[in-house]
Motif scaffolding. Structure first.
Motif, mmCIF file in Angstrom:
data_model
loop_
_atom_site.group_PDB
_atom_site.id
_atom_site.type_symbol
_atom_site.label_atom_id
_atom_site.label_comp_id
_atom_site.label_asym_id
_atom_site.label_seq_id
_atom_site.Cartn_x
_atom_site.Cartn_y
_atom_site.Cartn_z
ATOM 1 N N GLY A 162 0.802 -1.220 0.000
ATOM 2 C CA GLY A 162 0.000 0.000 0.000
ATOM 3 C C GLY A 162 0.826 1.256 0.000
ATOM 4 O O GLY A 162 0.275 2.361 0.070
ATOM 5 N N ASP A 163 2.151 1.116 -0.099
ATOM 6 C CA ASP A 163 3.040 2.276 -0.146
ATOM 7 C C ASP A 163 3.344 2.579 -1.608
ATOM 8 O O ASP A 163 4.090 1.848 -2.274
ATOM 9 N N VAL A 164 2.749 3.653 -2.121
ATOM 10 C CA VAL A 164 2.869 3.938 -3.547
ATOM 11 C C VAL A 164 2.945 5.442 -3.796
ATOM 12 O O VAL A 164 2.494 6.257 -2.994
ATOM 13 N N GLU A 165 3.510 5.763 -4.944
ATOM 14 C CA GLU A 165 3.456 7.115 -5.486
ATOM 15 C C GLU A 165 2.441 7.113 -6.616
ATOM 16 O O GLU A 165 2.510 6.280 -7.520
ATOM 17 N N ILE A 166 1.488 8.045 -6.550
ATOM 18 C CA ILE A 166 0.459 8.166 -7.581
ATOM 19 C C ILE A 166 0.671 9.489 -8.300
ATOM 20 O O ILE A 166 0.568 10.559 -7.695
ATOM 21 N N THR A 167 0.981 9.415 -9.568
ATOM 22 C CA THR A 167 1.099 10.615 -10.399
ATOM 23 C C THR A 167 -0.141 10.710 -11.271
ATOM 24 O O THR A 167 -0.400 9.829 -12.091
ATOM 25 N N VAL A 168 -0.910 11.774 -11.057
ATOM 26 C CA VAL A 168 -2.136 11.973 -11.821
ATOM 27 C C VAL A 168 -1.855 12.989 -12.918
ATOM 28 O O VAL A 168 -1.261 14.045 -12.667
ATOM 29 N N SER A 169 -2.274 12.679 -14.124
ATOM 30 C CA SER A 169 -2.089 13.599 -15.241
ATOM 31 C C SER A 169 -3.362 13.631 -16.075
ATOM 32 O O SER A 169 -4.196 12.723 -16.007
ATOM 33 N N VAL A 170 -3.513 14.686 -16.848
ATOM 34 C CA VAL A 170 -4.662 14.836 -17.747
ATOM 35 C C VAL A 170 -4.141 15.304 -19.090
ATOM 36 O O VAL A 170 -3.510 16.368 -19.179
ATOM 37 N N ASP A 171 -4.395 14.532 -20.121
ATOM 38 C CA ASP A 171 -3.962 14.935 -21.456
ATOM 39 C C ASP A 171 -4.563 16.297 -21.815
ATOM 40 O O ASP A 171 -5.780 16.508 -21.662
#
Length: 372
Positions: free
Chosen positions: A153-162
């Motif tokens: 459950g240890d994660v990096e989440i990178t959110v992007s939008v085209d």
């Protein structure tokens, strides 16, 4: 209760005939869930199903996917339903990478997602513009996937939008100091579509249903968070709740002609500051927070000239409120009282008692008026 007698938020939406959609926060959560599942199992769930805060479990088809040894990426095309949302059709991506044990969930802004550069927003300066509820939704789903497939459950989440930076030019983000792209938003995961005529008609129907049910106390709410606040405060049943959205004037004018004993108006501080300043349409495209007006109210509440100038120059209504809270000036109560007085003016002597409750984004009451 028959379908003809239904009231409340869900009945209003059904009555409009408009199709709801999904927020950027719901899309980012679905993309995160799919990506983390693939990172742990090697396979992307398609469609991917998530749980929204109110219990709905929508499924989303994947529009993009990529899996490597170090990360997984999934993309969801946002469907805003019948709402004229500038982000309709945007591709929302989440890229998930493992982090060392104990690191928790870390959020990053990828291309097309903004970064907060000014105070007064619900996120600290320097943070990605991924709002608190979508963050919690993503954390919850990461924990569920980790529990199911044995991840930490240890994660990096990178959110992007085209094309998000270009789309953001059509939003208020640049003025608010959110630079580089869009915000990832949503408190329920659902986009409630607004056609002015359809929604105003649904408000009128909601008042009619409440009156027919004998409700002496109804509440006009700007959204689901304010509905929860009113229910917690007064225990009102669903058919006494009017989802007025931005259409405060529609509620007041119809209640003027079809009175109820008491009307509570509940909504976000910034939005209700517009009502306090005399605006009856609270949509951001048609009215703005008047910080000069807030500064005048602050002076009335005991603010010195230095504080009043800071309020007038504040980045957002929330920032103005926070400045006054720190100085012990009851700006929230002053706004609520001014909004109540504006509502009474619109009611023109109709036999309706009114009170106003202002809340922050978390639903905490930050101002209230007396009943008059």
């Amino acid at each position: 209760m028959s379908s003809e007698a239904e009231g409340g938020r869900s009945a209003q939406l059904k009555h409009t005939g408009l199709r709801p959609g999904w927020t950027t926060g719901a899309c980012a959560t679905a993309a995160t869930t799919a990506a983390y599942t693939a990172l742990l199992t090697g396979d992307f769930p398609d469609p991917v199903t998530i749980a929204l805060p109110k219990g709905q479990t929508p499924s989303f088809a994947l529009a993009a996917e990529e899996l490597t040894d170090s990360y997984a990426m999934a993309g969801i095309v946002k469907d805003a339903g019948d709402d004229p949302d500038v982000t309709h059709g945007a591709l929302v991506r989440a890229t998930v990478r493992r982090l060392p044990a104990g690191a928790g969930v870390v959020f990053r802004a990828g291309p097309g997602v903004g970064t907060v550069t000014r105070p007064g927003l619900p996120l600290p300066v320097g943070e990605p513009a991924v709002n608190p509820v979508p963050r919690q939704m993503m954390r919850d789903h990461v924990a569920r996937v980790a529990g199911r497939y044995g991840g930490s459950g240890d994660v990096e989440i990178t959110v992007s939008v085209d094309d998000g930076e270009e789309i953001a030019r059509s939003t208020w983000n640049p003025r608010l100091g959110i630079l580089g792209g869009l915000s990832i938003l949503g408190t329920t995961g659902i986009v409630v579509p607004y056609s002015c005529s359809a929604w105003i008609d649904s408000i009128r129907r909601g008042v009619d249903v409440a009156r027919a049910a004998g409700r002496a106390h109804v509440a006009g709410c700007t959204g689901s968070t304010s509905e929860r606040t009113v229910v917690a405060e007064y225990g009102l049943p669903e058919d006494a709740l009017l989802d007025m959205g931005d259409f405060a004037g529609a509620v007041l004018k119809y209640v003027r002609r079809h009175p109820v004993g008491r009307l509570t108006v509940c909504g976000g501080f910034a939005k209700l500051s517009k009502l306090a300043a005399g605006h009856l349409d609270l949509h951001s495209a048609r009215s703005q927070v008047d910080k000069g007006f807030l500064a005048r109210l602050a002076r009335r509440g005991g603010a010195d000239e230095t504080l009043a100038i800071e309020v007038a120059d504040a980045n957002t209504g929330l920032a103005a409120l926070q400045l006054c809270q720190a100085a012990g000036v009851p700006l929230g109560d002053l706004v609520a009282t001014a909004a109540r007085d504006e509502a009474l003016a619109v009611l023109r002597g109709a036999p309706v008692a009114v009170d106003v409750i202002c809340i922050d984004r978390a639903g905490t009451v930050v101002g209230r008026s007396s009943v008059a």
